[in-house]
Design an enzyme around this catalytic site. Structure first.
Site, mmCIF file in Angstrom:
data_model
loop_
_atom_site.group_PDB
_atom_site.id
_atom_site.type_symbol
_atom_site.label_atom_id
_atom_site.label_comp_id
_atom_site.label_asym_id
_atom_site.label_seq_id
_atom_site.Cartn_x
_atom_site.Cartn_y
_atom_site.Cartn_z
ATOM 1 N N GLU D 51 0.863 -1.175 0.000
ATOM 2 C CA GLU D 51 0.000 0.000 0.000
ATOM 3 C C GLU D 51 0.894 1.218 0.000
ATOM 4 O O GLU D 51 1.833 1.320 0.788
ATOM 5 C CB GLU D 51 -0.888 0.038 1.244
ATOM 6 C CG GLU D 51 -2.081 -0.874 1.164
ATOM 7 C CD GLU D 51 -2.994 -0.724 2.380
ATOM 8 O OE1 GLU D 51 -2.925 0.338 3.034
ATOM 9 O OE2 GLU D 51 -3.733 -1.673 2.663
ATOM 10 N N ASP D 62 -5.688 9.632 9.985
ATOM 11 C CA ASP D 62 -4.357 9.158 10.331
ATOM 12 C C ASP D 62 -3.933 9.554 11.729
ATOM 13 O O ASP D 62 -4.141 10.689 12.161
ATOM 14 C CB ASP D 62 -3.338 9.712 9.340
ATOM 15 C CG ASP D 62 -3.487 9.086 7.972
ATOM 16 O OD1 ASP D 62 -3.898 7.904 7.905
ATOM 17 O OD2 ASP D 62 -3.213 9.768 6.976
#
Ligand SMILES: Cc1ncc(COP(=O)(O)O)c(C=O)c1O
Ligand SMILES: Cc1ncc(COP(=O)(O)O)c(C=O)c1O
Lengths: 267, 410, 410, 267
Positions: D51, D62
């Protein structure tokens, strides 16, 4: 030193066709000894009558110069009794009448009767109390009279005619005309003609009473008041005490010089 | 024996010389202030009965100051303390953040009626000065505010407001550099300038007429609260206690005014006890200070044996005053109100407890003293007792002081 | 062509995916937020039609926030500018000093209904955070406030309040350290904590449901103002302009909500133009910024060609936001409102002019932007035009900044 | 690198009875060259699928570790095209499938069609878009499918059963199960049994779809997920990139070692 005596002094000066010179300094500024010296110097330099301030920290009538003197005396620990002692010592050697100028709380906290008694013992001639206006002061004024002390009523430019008459009718032998709306020590902001006009009005109502003019009078303006009964110089002296102290000099000397000069300008 | 008359406004219970109970108050002023005070006294007697003036006052009270201020129950605090039911009159919601707005508006309106263009006033916490400059800006008056240099420093947020409203702020460097000196200096200024200028005394102190105008103005607080109490309880509670901090006493007078005749309503005034262990209490009533003359009026005043005003110390600039309103002296002497004090530390703790329990109430340090007393007594009282605290100031002005003391990083 | 429907609340004019005009808004969120957002959406639909809830809301609006806030004419400013009549809705009188109180109360009430015990929120100027902590204290909720580190610094007075109400203030150090980062961080927190916690977005931004709740809450402003307008003028003035600053846009939406269907009422939004000569405007609408997705919603947003949010700069922390409410995007696109901007300098000048002329209005820097526009246009308008400015924040929180800029010594 | 190819990869791993190891690092962190080196090192150390984050500053998903990587890349000037170039360069030498993980605004600002085209040109296999939930993403997902790109739908613990079924029915060959309610990089706060239970539920609904498990998986916990289709480690790698940089070392080396270790723990 009876109230009679204060009137006599004024009358004598009047007979000599002179205007009486009064000074105002704060008792105990900067300390008891020098303050006494200053009073002596003032007397020796020809002042006719001496006002002695019994200063109050939370006063509401004094400008910066007199406030400085007051704070100096108070922070050097001068108490009411010290001021009486200075006066008493002064009177041992000098003839000049002493008028105490103070605020009501100083008298209240000392005790009214006690205060009068002590004035008598110290040969004080009169009392001016800045924040004790007519008619609230009548009781105390009567007590003063009974003890042969002159309670000096205050008048000012905005005192109405009616009030003026009433105050004068209650007044003792001497009154005090505040020359302008201001605290002590401000520049004279009204013309001297105007002041003298009001002085004459007072005299026309009560020709027999002596009227001191005060507030804003300095070396520069004092000669305008020739011919009146009496005038006081205060802030200018206090200011000079401050500057002498700051310059490390004995204020008594400087004050003596100024009083000499004032005396000359007034004669 | 001194007595309170029923059915007569407290402010009118003085004698012809302006003394309440024949002793407290009066006009011990320089002769130069006699005329403007007489003039003001006459004018106020006319205005307080002039419908147009009353309408104008009410218009500004409502639309500018934001009357009525809320009356609310402090559920969380009540539960936390267990005992009396605690209510709060949120006077801090008045525009500007304190009860000082009422007096400022009334004085500004009077100033205009007198045809004067300049207004001056004293301030301690800065609220009286802030509100006066605020009103002066609205009414197109020039404005000068006298403030002790120490207070200029510690209440800088309010100084900012005054300056932004265009007022001149004069720091007073004499004496203790706090409110007592500011009032003195303001009176000196007025002595010189009273022909063109009006003076607003920031609390129920000073010569009688100033005491009267101020109490008459803050009376709005209890006038609107009485209605709110009736709406809330349907009647006047059998056992109600009104707690208010007392500096000069304007807020307490306003909070109590309508209740004087209701004997079942206890009036409790809380003075500033100062730092724990210090002797510099600003609490002339609860410490039985002697009678004296300060700022033109006879009152109990903290003084030494020479009649010199003693320095006081309080975390709250607004309570840091050595004298107290003649009206409160009268209420004390007649035993209509009882007076006590809270320390700096107690006030700070009260501030925290109230803030954490009741977000919307954010009392400044002055009313935190009143809350301290409520917190002390509530737990011992029955659930049928109603305590109402006047939260008369907003904490914003104290953020610096409180944050420092509590160690918040801000 | 996008169209506004008449007779339908603006907040309900979105499609089934939450997009106004098929474009603005939506729920562009992580899957982890889908459930709590659905739950909140359902709950809010029930509550907004629940009479008990409405009563509760109104009780707190009235008794805690102090509704209605005053509606006043600014006579001096009107005379000074010559031209349109200038009125002011003094929303800064709401408890805490700004309109953010309405949204905070509603979210806190919802939080309790959801059975959650923790509430978190973002803040820029600190008002949203202050009010949320205030309400949280009242409603016994734990509270966490996310605030850009730069804002913590420049709005320290409000930080003080939050801490005193017992809220945890989390300074956000990422990115520009302002509101945009605070919102991001708050959403991240909620992503982790949504099972036990509720999130309050401080303005009409974020996923659709947050836009709706916030606008529904601040709508109180125009609801009460409409009555005041009718009381004042006897009718809705023929030519009325409502000027409001726009950061996220909650204050403007609240101010305009009831007026959307009145075509003779012009709606003017004023964004932050930033320092004169700088390009860091926080003005996505007036500068025609491109469409983007920020904080879960599609909106015009200040961004570079990489889709990265650009740093903005404004003297007013509350307007310093690169995006803007989808509702305002919709109002812009349908031309119902017009948007413009004012620079830092213009806002400061407006602050001074208003303060000196109208004491009671003491606008914080955000509404000073709105006043700047009023000052610009009023002189050119006829005496029959009514300008109403929403003074939605009180200046106390800005005292440090303004004093520094204007060189007041405080 | 068609979507077919991604499924094939998963199937091959499944056939080998292995759990696929996926890594997540931010494209361009700390710069294009080292980032490419990191990807190569990851590939050489045995990761199955990679990824590649196309970071966004105002992301809302995040945690701190990935935010640091993102800010580092962005402040070093990395643009979307730079990330595509890194991927393209990587794919010149390596077989491993690349999945881009990004935020909606990155795609919107690049242009949706353009973005898909570029993915194809760079041999990207799949796209995960954190803030583009079902069903809002269906249009775009369809476009991806039409261009042979796998759009990977996200599922999480609070996805209701109904929603789960709907999403799975719309999903492409691969889905992603977010193990817990959190941003990336937090400690695993739910037990792995619970996660695997949900994984099994997903598989029972759509046995044919491959399901990646992510969020909170580290060296310490990865072995728990043996037997599932695939799992991703991200924040732990990003955190190590940061510390390597701080220590003045080449992050590619360290990352390689960790991936090796992860690989071992998973087999
Ligand atoms: C909020 C507040 N409360 C109380 C006081 C004390 O004054 P008073 O006793 O006159 O209300 C002040 C004075 O500044 C004040 O600001
Ligand atoms: C007083 C004030 N006005 C305006 C704003 C801008 O927010 P909004 O546009 O949502 O009203 C803020 C935000 O903090 C604020 O505090």
């Amino acid at each position: 030193m009876s109230s009679k005596n204060l009137l006599n002094t004024f009358q004598k000066i009047g007979d000599e066709n002179r205007t009486a010179l009064l000074t105002y300094t704060v008792g105990g500024d900067p300390n008891a000894d020098i303050s006494l010296e200053i009073f002596k110097s003032i007397a020796n330099s020809g002042a006719d009558i001496i006002e002695c301030g019994l200063g109050h920290g939370a006063n509401i009538g004094d400008g910066g110069a007199i406030q400085d003197s007051t704070y100096r005396a108070l922070s050097n620990g001068i108490k009411t009794d010290d001021v009486f002692k200075i006066i008493k010592d002064f009177k041992k050697e000098f003839e000049q009448n002493i008028i105490i100028m103070t605020y009501q709380n100083k008298i209240m906290s000392y005790g009214k009767d006690n205060f009068i008694k002590k004035c008598n013992e110290s040969s004080v001639s009169g009392i001016i109390c800045v924040d004790w206006p007519w008619p609230l002061n009548l009781d105390f004024a009567n007590k003063c009279k009974a003890s042969d002390l002159t309670f000096i009523q205050l008048l000012c430019p905005t005192t109405s005619d009616d009030r003026l008459k009433s105050i004068l009718s209650d007044a003792h032998d001497v009154v005090y005309y505040i020359s302008m709306l201001s605290t002590t020590g401000q520049k004279l902001k009204v013309g001297s003609e105007e002041i003298i006009k009001k002085f004459n009005q007072i005299k026309s109502i009560s020709p027999e009473k002596k009227c001191i003019i005060g507030f804003g009078i300095t070396q520069d303006t004092i000669s305008d008041f020739k011919g009146t009964d009496a005038c006081v110089v205060g802030s200018e002296l206090c200011r000079n005490i401050t500057s002498s102290i700051n310059d490390g000099q004995n204020p008594a000397t400087k004050i003596g010089q100024i009083v000499n000069d004032l005396k000359e300008r007034l004669s | 024996m001194m007595d309170i008359k029923k059915g007569v406004p407290l402010i009118d219970q003085h004698d012809e010389n302006g003394y309440w109970g024949g002793v407290f108050g009066g006009n011990q002023i320089a002769e130069s202030l006699n005329y403007p005070i007489e003039q003001l006294t006459k004018e106020f007697e006319i205005l307080r009965h002039d419908e147009t003036f009353i309408k104008e006052r009410d218009y500004y009270f409502k639309n500018f100051i934001g009357a009525p201020t809320p009356f609310i129950k402090l559920e969380n605090l009540t539960n936390h303390l267990g005992g009396a039911q605690i209510y709060c009159k949120l006077v801090s919601k008045a525009t500007g953040g304190a009860h000082k707005a009422y007096n400022a508006v009334v004085h500004s309106l009077i100033c205009k009626r007198l045809g004067k263009t300049y207004i001056g006033g004293d301030t301690g916490a800065g609220y009286a000065g802030k509100m006066l400059s605020m009103a002066a800006a609205k009414f197109n008056l020039k404005c000068k505010i006298f403030m002790g240099a120490k207070d200029v420093e510690r209440q800088s947020i309010n100084v900012f407001s005054m300056r932004s409203y265009g007022a001149e702020v004069v720091p007073v460097h004499s004496g203790s550099q706090t409110l007592v000196d500011a009032v003195s200096e303001c009176m000196r200024w007025w002595t010189s300038e009273n022909e063109s200028s009006h003076m607003c005394v920031g609390s129920t102190v000073g010569p009688t007429i100033f005491v009267k105008i101020c109490a008459w103005s803050t009376a709005q607080i209890s006038r609107e609260m009485k209605q709110q109490v009736l709406e809330t309880f349907g009647e006047i509670p059998k056992d109600m206690k009104l707690i208010n901090c007392v500096g000069g006493g304007s807020s307490a007078m306003g909070f109590w005014n309508e209740w004087i005749d209701h004997d079942n309503v206890e009036l409790i005034g809380v003075e500033a006890g100062g730092p724990e262990g210090s002797n510099k209490h600003a609490a002339p009533l609860s410490n039985d200070s002697p009678l004296g003359v300060l700022h033109g009026a006879t009152q109990y005043v903290i003084q030494d044996d020479q009649g010199e005003i003693e320095e006081t110390d309080s975390i709250s600039a607004g309570l840091d005053y050595p004298g107290v309103s003649p009206l409160h002296c009268f209420l004390k002497e007649t035993k209509r109100a009882r007076y006590t004090s809270a320390t700096d530390e107690e006030a700070l703790e009260a501030f925290q407890l109230v803030s954490k329990n009741e977000g919307f109430v954010s009392p400044s340090l002055e009313p935190s003293h009143a809350f301290a007393e409520a917190i002390k007594i509530a737990p011992k009282l029955s659930k049928d007792t109603i305590i109402v605290v006047d939260s008369c100031g907003d904490s914003a002005k104290d953020s610096k002081i409180i944050a420092e003391r509590l160690g918040y990083k801000i």
